[in-house]
Design a protein around this motif. Structure first.
Motif, PDB file in Angstrom:
ATOM      1  N   TRP A 209     -23.615   9.367  -3.726  1.00  0.00           N
ATOM      2  CA  TRP A 209     -24.651  10.271  -3.184  1.00  0.00           C
ATOM      3  C   TRP A 209     -24.042  11.360  -2.327  1.00  0.00           C
ATOM      4  CZ3 TRP A 209     -26.016  10.761   2.036  1.00  0.00           C
ATOM      5  CH2 TRP A 209     -27.111  11.579   2.291  1.00  0.00           C
ATOM      6  N   LYS A 210     -23.041  11.063  -1.550  1.00  0.00           N
ATOM      7  CA  LYS A 210     -22.372  12.046  -0.718  1.00  0.00           C
ATOM      8  C   LYS A 210     -21.680  13.099  -1.559  1.00  0.00           C
ATOM      9  CE  LYS A 210     -20.945  13.546   3.337  1.00  0.00           C
ATOM     10  NZ  LYS A 210     -21.892  14.119   4.299  1.00  0.00           N
TER      11      LYS A 210
ATOM     12  N   ASP B 242     -22.626  17.223  -1.601  1.00  0.00           N
ATOM     13  CA  ASP B 242     -21.656  18.287  -1.324  1.00  0.00           C
ATOM     14  C   ASP B 242     -21.535  19.239  -2.487  1.00  0.00           C
ATOM     15  OD1 ASP B 242     -19.398  16.089   0.556  1.00  0.00           O
ATOM     16  OD2 ASP B 242     -21.261  17.130   1.122  1.00  0.00           O
TER      17      ASP B 242
END
Length: 370
Positions: free
Chosen positions: A195-196, A200
């Protein structure tokens, strides 16, 4: 004339003497005296300090080598203060008076009076410091274990049973929940990382930031023309504020500090001229010139006579005008070589003649002394 108070050790606390020296007193029978305080110009009377002058009668007068002593009791001693400035006036039976500054270097008050009603506070009892706590007892030494002999160690190894070749079914069942928990933690961590990364990638600002961070820094020595920069204005320095001057000491304090030392007569006269121009400085100036005059300074003798001269218009403070005392000091100044003494004597004679023409008996008696 000189005047100083001293305690009477024979009669005890609250009793003393007014020691008078260098005085020109004729008949001492029925002599009276008055004491004026310099701060408020009140006079000491039978009931204490009061605005009106009420002379006191001398209890006992004793002659000495250079003068005489006037015995005083608690009615006078308990009202004196070593920090105050006093003027003493002696009046004999003929009505003639003599004036001098009264010095009070030390005084012992009576047990009843206590010194103008001031009580002395008892000193507080010293408080004992708490006793320090006893030091903690030292830790008990740990008991030393006796080493096991090698033969016993070998024997204990022989007693242990052999390990099981395979885990029992009960142990295998306890490991399954632990493996399940570890698997769930790994899935949660992997999902957060994915998810990160996706977040980004979708944010263009962070992507541009990451891109710029990988590019080399621009050369600061480029060929672009330098920007025109205005010259920096010179900082205006603000002048530092002047430090306030410390307030000067009161005139009486300066005079007493000067007289506490060697008190050179010339320096005393110079300081007296300076202090007399200040507010309430006439009494302080008189203390200085009288001390210098008694040490033989001609100029100080002339200035001392001016304090008593009714024809002198200079500030005189609490000093009472006394034409006879003024003439005495003028004659001493003339004998010491003062060039102004003759003019002062002539001015005083003119004043006495004018007063005698008005019918003043004191002025008539003064004319006989010229």
């Amino acid at each position: 004339m000189k005047a100083i108070y001293t305690d009477d050790s024979g009669r005890g606390a609250g009793h003393g003497f007014l020691r008078i020296s260098d005085a020109q007193i004729g008949n001492m029978e029925g002599m009276r005296f008055s004491i004026k305080r310099g701060t408020d110009h009140n006079c000491l009377g039978p009931g204490g300090w009061q605005p009106a002058e009420s002379p006191l009668s001398a209890q006992r007068i004793t002659l000495s080598d250079d003068g005489f002593d006037i015995a005083v009791g608690p009615e006078v001693v308990d009202h004196l203060d070593t920090r105050e400035n006093y003027r003493l006036t002696l009046i004999n039976a003929d009505g003639a008076s003599s004036v001098a500054a009264l010095r009070v270097p030390e005084v012992t008050y009576s047990p009843v009076g206590g010194g103008q009603g001031m009580a002395v506070a008892a000193a507080p009892e010293p408080k004992l410091a708490p006793a320090p706590p006893p030091p903690p007892p030292p830790p008990a030494p740990e008991p030393e274990l006796d080493p096991v002999p090698e033969e016993d160690a070998d024997a204990s190894m022989d007693i242990l049973p052999p390990p099981d070749p395979a885990p029992s079914p009960a142990k295998g069942g306890a490991l399954k929940p632990l493996l399940l928990v570890l698997l769930l933690i790994a899935l949660a961590v992997g999902g957060f990382v994915a998810w990160k990364f996706w977040l980004d990638k979708e944010d263009p600002a962070k992507l541009a930031e990451n891109t710029n961070s990988t590019q080399p820094a621009e050369n600061t020595n480029s060929t672009r023309p330098a920007e025109n920069k205005e010259p920096a204005k010179e900082e205006q320095k603000t002048p530092a504020p002047e430090e306030p001057k410390a307030p000067s000491k009161p005139a009486l304090t300066q005079a007493r500090e000067h007289l506490a030392g060697p008190a050179d007569p010339t320096e005393s006269v110079n300081l007296a001229r300076k202090l007399r121009e200040e507010r309430d400085g006439a009494d302080a100036s008189f203390l200085l010139v009288e001390d210098a005059a008694q040490k033989g300074n001609a100029e100080a003798m002339l200035l001392t006579g001016g304090y008593f001269d009714p024809a002198d218009s200079a500030p005189a403070g609490s000093i009472k005008k006394d034409p006879a005392a003024a003439l005495t000091w003028y004659k001493k100044a003339k004998a010491a070589g003062s060039p102004e003494a003759d003019a002062r004597i002539a001015a005083l004679r003119s004043w006495a003649q004018a007063e005698a023409a008005k019918g003043s008996p004191e002025a008539r008696e003064l004319l006989k002394q010229f």
